[in-house]
Design an enzyme around this catalytic site. Structure first.
Site, PDB file in Angstrom:
ATOM      1  N   GLY A  44      -1.929  -0.825  -4.661  1.00 47.31           N
ATOM      2  CA  GLY A  44      -2.456  -2.056  -5.358  1.00 47.31           C
ATOM      3  C   GLY A  44      -2.363  -3.327  -4.299  1.00 47.31           C
ATOM      4  O   GLY A  44      -2.483  -2.657  -2.680  1.00 47.31           O
ATOM      5  N   GLU A  48      -9.606  -6.109   1.723  1.00 51.29           N
ATOM      6  CA  GLU A  48     -11.006  -5.530   2.057  1.00 51.29           C
ATOM      7  C   GLU A  48     -11.056  -3.923   2.395  1.00 51.29           C
ATOM      8  O   GLU A  48     -12.023  -3.272   2.223  1.00 51.29           O
ATOM      9  CB  GLU A  48     -11.734  -6.369   3.409  1.00 51.29           C
ATOM     10  CG  GLU A  48     -13.132  -6.224   3.318  1.00 51.29           C
ATOM     11  CD  GLU A  48     -14.000  -6.444   2.180  1.00 51.29           C
ATOM     12  OE1 GLU A  48     -15.068  -5.309   2.217  1.00 51.29           O
ATOM     13  OE2 GLU A  48     -13.881  -7.027   1.292  1.00 51.29           O
ATOM     14  N   HIS A  50      -9.109  -1.501   0.947  1.00 56.96           N
ATOM     15  CA  HIS A  50      -9.180  -0.784  -0.485  1.00 56.96           C
ATOM     16  C   HIS A  50     -10.748  -1.091  -1.034  1.00 56.96           C
ATOM     17  O   HIS A  50     -11.118  -0.007  -1.083  1.00 56.96           O
ATOM     18  CB  HIS A  50      -8.305  -1.284  -1.241  1.00 56.96           C
ATOM     19  CG  HIS A  50      -6.901  -1.510  -0.988  1.00 56.96           C
ATOM     20  ND1 HIS A  50      -6.244  -2.487  -0.672  1.00 56.96           N
ATOM     21  CD2 HIS A  50      -5.858  -0.331  -0.986  1.00 56.96           C
ATOM     22  CE1 HIS A  50      -5.008  -2.206  -0.539  1.00 56.96           C
ATOM     23  NE2 HIS A  50      -4.697  -1.017  -0.443  1.00 56.96           N
ATOM     24  N   GLN A 167      -1.008  10.061   7.603  1.00 59.63           N
ATOM     25  CA  GLN A 167      -1.112   9.996   6.229  1.00 59.63           C
ATOM     26  C   GLN A 167      -2.111  10.824   5.808  1.00 59.63           C
ATOM     27  O   GLN A 167      -1.978  11.979   5.123  1.00 59.63           O
ATOM     28  CB  GLN A 167      -0.884   8.647   5.454  1.00 59.63           C
ATOM     29  CG  GLN A 167      -1.031   8.834   4.095  1.00 59.63           C
ATOM     30  CD  GLN A 167      -1.131   7.541   3.118  1.00 59.63           C
ATOM     31  OE1 GLN A 167      -0.066   7.174   3.004  1.00 59.63           O
ATOM     32  NE2 GLN A 167      -2.170   7.098   2.814  1.00 59.63           N
ATOM     33  N   VAL A 190     -10.463  -1.201   8.280  1.00 58.60           N
ATOM     34  CA  VAL A 190     -11.301  -2.485   8.328  1.00 58.60           C
ATOM     35  C   VAL A 190     -10.362  -3.461   8.771  1.00 58.60           C
ATOM     36  O   VAL A 190      -9.087  -3.568   8.640  1.00 58.60           O
ATOM     37  CB  VAL A 190     -11.394  -2.914   6.882  1.00 58.60           C
ATOM     38  CG1 VAL A 190     -12.293  -4.294   6.839  1.00 58.60           C
ATOM     39  CG2 VAL A 190     -12.284  -1.686   6.216  1.00 58.60           C
TER      40      VAL A 190
HETATM   41  O1  PAF Z   1      -1.779   4.679   1.217  1.00 62.67           O
HETATM   42  C1  PAF Z   1      -1.496   4.116   0.171  1.00 62.67           C
HETATM   43  O2  PAF Z   1      -1.453   3.272  -0.385  1.00 62.67           O
HETATM   44  C2  PAF Z   1      -0.139   5.320  -0.325  1.00 62.67           C
HETATM   45  O3  PAF Z   1       0.744   5.797   0.486  1.00 62.67           O
HETATM   46  C3  PAF Z   1      -0.846   6.331  -1.434  1.00 62.67           C
HETATM   47  C4  PAF Z   1      -1.978   7.030  -0.661  1.00 62.67           C
HETATM   48  C5  PAF Z   1      -1.525   5.584  -2.496  1.00 62.67           C
HETATM   49  C6  PAF Z   1       0.173   7.295  -2.100  1.00 62.67           C
HETATM   50  O4  PAF Z   1       1.124   6.500  -2.585  1.00 62.67           O
END
Ligand code: PAF
Length: 297
Positions: A44, A48, A50, A167, A190
């Site tokens: 959440g 920009e 996301h 990640q 971004v």
């Molecule tokens: O990058 C993120 O926002 C979080 O690490 C994810 C991949 C949604 C996992 O909770």
């Protein structure tokens, strides 16, 4: 690309689902009809970055699902979890405008029901950089929740940002190791016009911290400029980057030059090298990275 055919939606409402059963029921029809499903996993506080992942999903896939779940198991500090920005109504409106088909926002007990006892743990890649500074539980938390989200949604493609390069590598590895039938797309970082990488955490910076935070991007640029000027010794690029950080009174948690595939430190700045930095600006921890080009390509 389907994006060209589909204009951004003027909707302010996106269908929001809370349970895995509802989600699977909603996706059964499209799946049977052979429609492709794209997943953008998020916590959440959309920005920009996301929205760009959502646009990528929308361009590539027939159905776009966004998950919104602030995953407690990946936070190494209680205060960080408590301070994480939450505004589902705002996020839902932005997702609707981005043309997202389904928002999956499960409550805690839907993801971690009583008695939950399984952890997905990726060795090696998780032991350095973020893993060594935030502790082992961080990537265990990410790997476990992402595995669950992939199993819940069963998307054809899942989208992640390159700002969280480590990640993304961890997720690519777990997908490969566990034979999960999904393609992982890692999309470019971004940035704000002044270079600051977009992050939900930026909202926590005071005005003066926000100004100082641009030093992370400047540091990476200084490293890139050192390489472009012929530096091949990581110590030279590090000194140039460190000077930018120190100008802004920022002491990095790490500032390293690593292989973009294994995250092990490189001896020389030739070929592909990922420059990575993490630092606290005030109370806010920020990370950024840049793939250095040595001009030989
Ligand atoms: O990058 C993120 O926002 C979080 O690490 C994810 C991949 C949604 C996992 O909770």
């Amino acid at each position: 690309m389907r994006e060209l055919e589909r204009k951004p939606s003027s909707d302010t409402h996106v269908r929001t689902l809370r349970t895995v059963a509802e989600l699977r029921a909603a996706l059964a029809g499209p799946r049977r009809a052979g429609r492709t499903i794209g997943l953008v996993p998020t916590m959440g506080a959309f920005h920009e970055g996301h929205l760009s992942l959502m646009r990528h999903a929308r361009a590539d896939c027939d159905e776009t699902v966004v998950s919104l779940f602030v995953n407690p198991t990946q936070f190494d500090q209680e205060a960080d979890l408590g301070a994480y920005p939450r505004d589902e109504a705002r996020d839902a409106a932005l997702a609707a405008q981005a043309g997202v088909d389904l928002l999956f926002a499960p409550p805690l007990a839907e993801v971690y029901p009583p008695g939950f006892a399984t952890t997905v743990s990726v060795a090696g890649l998780t032991e350095t950089l973020e893993g060594s500074h935030r502790g082992h539980a961080h990537f265990d938390g990410v790997a476990t929740v992402v595995t669950k989200l992939l199993n819940m949604v069963m998307p054809d493609v899942a989208y992640f940002g390159h700002k969280d390069a480590q990640q993304a590598l961890v997720i690519e590895r777990l997908v490969r190791d566990l034979d999960l039938p999904v393609r992982i797309e890692v999309c470019p970082t971004v940035r704000e016009p002044d270079g600051l990488a977009m992050s939900s955490r930026n909202a926590r910076l005071s005005a003066s911290e926000r100004g100082r935070a641009t030093a992370l991007a400047r540091a990476l640029r200084a490293a890139q400029e050192a390489v472009a000027a012929g530096a091949r010794d990581p110590a030279l690029a590090r000194a140039a980057a460190l000077a930018e950080l120190r100008c802004a009174q920022i002491e990095p948690e790490y500032l390293a030059f690593v292989s973009p595939d294994t995250l092990t430190p490189v001896r020389a700045l030739d070929g592909d090298v990922l420059a990575v930095v993490a630092a606290r600006v005030g109370d806010t921890r920020l990370i950024d990275n840049h793939l250095l080009k040595d001009g030989s390509a």
